[in-house]
Design a protein around this motif. Sequence first.
Motif, PDB file in Angstrom:
ATOM      1  N   LEU A 164       0.771  -1.375   0.055  1.00  0.00           N
ATOM      2  CA  LEU A 164       0.099   0.095  -0.090  1.00  0.00           C
ATOM      3  C   LEU A 164       0.826   1.220   0.043  1.00  0.00           C
ATOM      4  O   LEU A 164       2.202   1.320   0.512  1.00  0.00           O
ATOM      5  N   SER A 165       0.160   2.457  -0.542  1.00  0.00           N
ATOM      6  CA  SER A 165       0.972   3.662  -0.592  1.00  0.00           C
ATOM      7  C   SER A 165       0.876   4.305   0.842  1.00  0.00           C
ATOM      8  O   SER A 165      -0.278   4.725   1.241  1.00  0.00           O
ATOM      9  N   PRO A 166       1.953   4.557   1.468  1.00  0.00           N
ATOM     10  CA  PRO A 166       1.650   5.256   2.736  1.00  0.00           C
ATOM     11  C   PRO A 166       1.081   6.900   2.571  1.00  0.00           C
ATOM     12  O   PRO A 166       0.490   7.275   3.325  1.00  0.00           O
ATOM     13  N   GLN A 167       1.369   7.553   1.399  1.00  0.00           N
ATOM     14  CA  GLN A 167       0.966   8.783   1.296  1.00  0.00           C
ATOM     15  C   GLN A 167      -0.659   8.732   1.010  1.00  0.00           C
ATOM     16  O   GLN A 167      -1.512   9.712   1.686  1.00  0.00           O
ATOM     17  N   ALA A 198       4.261   3.661   9.944  1.00  0.00           N
ATOM     18  CA  ALA A 198       4.729   4.858  10.367  1.00  0.00           C
ATOM     19  C   ALA A 198       3.562   6.070  10.135  1.00  0.00           C
ATOM     20  O   ALA A 198       3.517   6.933  11.234  1.00  0.00           O
ATOM     21  N   VAL A 199       2.723   5.970   9.414  1.00  0.00           N
ATOM     22  CA  VAL A 199       1.549   6.956   8.887  1.00  0.00           C
ATOM     23  C   VAL A 199       0.645   6.426  10.191  1.00  0.00           C
ATOM     24  O   VAL A 199      -0.075   7.778  10.492  1.00  0.00           O
ATOM     25  N   LEU A 200       0.341   5.471  10.509  1.00  0.00           N
ATOM     26  CA  LEU A 200      -0.861   5.135  11.334  1.00  0.00           C
ATOM     27  C   LEU A 200      -0.343   5.255  13.048  1.00  0.00           C
ATOM     28  O   LEU A 200      -1.459   5.791  13.580  1.00  0.00           O
ATOM     29  N   VAL A 241      -0.188  -3.740   6.200  1.00  0.00           N
ATOM     30  CA  VAL A 241       0.449  -2.541   7.054  1.00  0.00           C
ATOM     31  C   VAL A 241       1.930  -2.804   7.030  1.00  0.00           C
ATOM     32  O   VAL A 241       2.319  -3.395   8.184  1.00  0.00           O
ATOM     33  N   HIS A 242       2.576  -2.598   6.026  1.00  0.00           N
ATOM     34  CA  HIS A 242       4.068  -2.669   6.184  1.00  0.00           C
ATOM     35  C   HIS A 242       4.708  -1.391   6.932  1.00  0.00           C
ATOM     36  O   HIS A 242       4.080  -0.530   7.267  1.00  0.00           O
ATOM     37  N   PRO A 243       5.930  -1.265   7.437  1.00  0.00           N
ATOM     38  CA  PRO A 243       6.942  -0.259   8.057  1.00  0.00           C
ATOM     39  C   PRO A 243       6.223   1.174   7.751  1.00  0.00           C
ATOM     40  O   PRO A 243       5.907   1.844   8.708  1.00  0.00           O
TER      41      PRO A 243
END
Length: 496
Positions: A247-250, A283-285, A277-279
Amino acid sequence: MAKDDEQIQIHNHKHKKMFIGVIWNCASELKLLLSTLLFLCSIITLFQIFPVRDLRGCAAFPPPSAVTTELIASPPLVQTKELEDVAVDGGLIKRTFNGYGTAAYNFILMSAYRGGGATFAVIGLSSKPLHLFAKPTYTCQWVPHTATVSDENITVAGYKILPDWGYGRVYTVVVVNCTFPFPVGEDGSGGRLLVHASTAGGGDSNFALTDTIDALVEAPGSVNVSRFDAPPEYEYLYCGSPLYGNLSPQRVREWIAYHVDLFGQKSHFVIYDAGGVHPDVMAVLRPWVEKGYVTLQDVTEEERFDGYYHNQFLIVNDCLHRYRFTTKWMFFFDLDEFIFLPETTIKNVTDSLSEYTQLRISQRTMSNKLCYLDDHPGKIYRKWGIEKLVYRDTKRGIRRDRKYAIQPRNVFATGVHMSQNLKGITIHKTEEKIMYYHYHGTISERREPCRQLVNTTEKNVDGTPYVVDTTMREAAGAVKRFELRMIGPVLQNTHQ
């Protein structure tokens, strides 16, 4: 000579006395030695009479290594009754099929929740062919920890709900409702909920099996029945579908900041991680988890079971029953979809529709490739996705998916696009009050979403007409300021 004989006799007499003295002094040791020899002789005699294999099961100690090797090398065969082809009248040959092992589980328990003093919901997966070709049944049993004569065996038929019927793959989702004729365990005495799952033969009465599922255990004093009538903790709770892939973190960053701002302080977001939910996404969540807005649940274990879309129906039903008493309204949509209110606040919308158990939300489909080339073409790649993806699909005469929100205390099972198992009424025409913008597939790619820059307000691509819709772009500025105010600049360097 006589004297010599006398000396010899005296000498022999001394030796005899010495021998007798030694035996007398060692009598106990000799007795033990003789007893041991007698026991060994008896064992040898028994081994000659009985086969070694017959005594193996009675031995108190492990068998010798040679026997152990024999057992491992030649395990006992399991006798299976194999069916054979049969010739019937008219020259017809009836073919048979011999199955080995287990194709799919009868029931895979995910969770079970109390829904009141007398009712429970059990959520799990079950073999779809079993439900397609047979009529499996469920029986619910409440077993108190301290049973009395009157309540030691409380059993009722379970009501089976298949919320994903038509979508299931190897496994289909089953919600078993267990409602007893009177409250059980609400006095705080504790107990166990058992569910007896019968295969009903799977189409063959010769193979009717019943599995007992230990669905729920309540310790004494653990039940607080007042919470079923207490005011909910949240006004709005989001139940997410399982996240998977790279998934795209942005895109996740934009989505969570936008909706925390939209739903307000009395909201909560439950996100299920099925491997997505990769690293970088974590970090976003994390800032929102620390603020108390997000609960993250790891459900990667369910990926072992082949259900529809990473067992999406299973996840939303678990979320429904786990949180149904903690929130007034529960929303179901995806992380590439953004709720929008044309003129008012979310509270005004839900208050005006409080007579409905369910409200459907219509879709506005946005292009996930076309980006508007405005006065600052060099800065377009630094903008949020909702700022630059502004072309809306205006094709007419097609059916578009809807998402929905419910008042969960009146819902018994739910789906992806709506619930069909509820008490109350549903409103479908809500376009003037609430809608959602759908950026299909943008969250599942980590590259720049803009594939084509366009400087016109209308564009036709492969027969699909698009027009510029800057509604979400105009909301982006306020969302950015809200994020900065809530969690600071920690996510300013987030990448695609």
